[in-house]
Design a protein around this motif. Structure first.
Motif, PDB file in Angstrom:
ATOM      1  N   ALA A 193     -12.198 -10.717  14.134  1.00 50.84           N
ATOM      2  CA  ALA A 193     -13.122 -10.136  15.113  1.00 50.84           C
ATOM      3  C   ALA A 193     -14.541 -10.674  14.907  1.00 50.84           C
ATOM      4  N   THR A 194     -14.942 -10.877  13.676  1.00 54.45           N
ATOM      5  CA  THR A 194     -16.266 -11.440  13.389  1.00 54.45           C
ATOM      6  C   THR A 194     -16.356 -12.877  13.889  1.00 54.45           C
ATOM      7  N   MET A 195     -15.301 -13.653  13.682  1.00 58.94           N
ATOM      8  CA  MET A 195     -15.307 -15.039  14.151  1.00 58.94           C
ATOM      9  C   MET A 195     -15.322 -15.119  15.674  1.00 58.94           C
ATOM     10  N   ASP A 196     -14.677 -14.169  16.327  1.00 57.08           N
ATOM     11  CA  ASP A 196     -14.532 -14.161  17.787  1.00 57.08           C
ATOM     12  C   ASP A 196     -15.835 -13.691  18.441  1.00 57.08           C
ATOM     13  N   ALA A 197     -16.824 -14.557  18.435  1.00 52.98           N
ATOM     14  CA  ALA A 197     -18.178 -14.197  18.881  1.00 52.98           C
ATOM     15  C   ALA A 197     -18.234 -13.721  20.329  1.00 52.98           C
ATOM     16  N   ASN A 198     -17.422 -14.276  21.200  1.00 57.43           N
ATOM     17  CA  ASN A 198     -17.466 -13.863  22.608  1.00 57.43           C
ATOM     18  C   ASN A 198     -16.458 -12.765  22.938  1.00 57.43           C
ATOM     19  N   THR A 199     -15.778 -12.253  21.941  1.00 60.71           N
ATOM     20  CA  THR A 199     -14.824 -11.138  22.038  1.00 60.71           C
ATOM     21  C   THR A 199     -13.747 -11.325  23.104  1.00 60.71           C
ATOM     22  N   ASP A 200     -13.257 -12.557  23.251  1.00 57.68           N
ATOM     23  CA  ASP A 200     -12.189 -12.786  24.229  1.00 57.68           C
ATOM     24  C   ASP A 200     -10.796 -12.695  23.613  1.00 57.68           C
ATOM     25  N   LEU A 258      -9.652 -14.634  21.238  1.00 57.42           N
ATOM     26  CA  LEU A 258      -9.276 -15.939  20.709  1.00 57.42           C
ATOM     27  C   LEU A 258     -10.480 -16.548  20.020  1.00 57.42           C
ATOM     28  N   VAL A 259     -10.235 -17.389  19.020  1.00 59.30           N
ATOM     29  CA  VAL A 259     -11.328 -18.052  18.319  1.00 59.30           C
ATOM     30  C   VAL A 259     -11.293 -19.532  18.690  1.00 59.30           C
TER      31      VAL A 259
END
Length: 98
Positions: free
Chosen positions: A32-39, A41-42
């Motif tokens: 969740a932290t890596m997924d900056a745009n909260t879609d 997916l990273v």
């Protein structure tokens, strides 16, 4: 099975499940932290940003790690993240590094 053996077995299973849950929660939080745009997916850019700023990877290391995990679609799903990283339990479960 005696009561004491049964109690020990239950305690061991409970501890094992608790540790597994803690690792899964840590991995989910890291994802969740890596997924900056909260879609959900990273992207490679999100992964590289996280890996270089939080885990100490170089740009080349981060790009190579992403390529090894993401598959052919160019994005990293939580399932892909969880499938690859639990094999390395010697270091931080979120980073996959020792």
């Amino acid at each position: 099975m005696t009561y004491l053996k049964h109690a020990r077995l239950i305690a061991a299973l409970t501890l094992t499940l608790a540790c597994g849950t803690a690792i899964a929660e840590t991995m989910t939080e890291t994802f969740a932290t890596m997924d900056a745009n909260t879609d959900g997916l990273v992207s490679e850019a999100e992964f590289v940003t996280y890996a270089t700023t939080q885990e100490g990877y170089t740009l080349d290391e981060a790009s190579a790690k992403f390529a090894s995990m993401a598959g052919n679609d160019g994005v990293l799903s939580l399932a892909e993240f969880e499938a690859v990283l639990p094999d390395d339990t010697s270091g931080d479960p979120a980073s996959g590094r020792s």
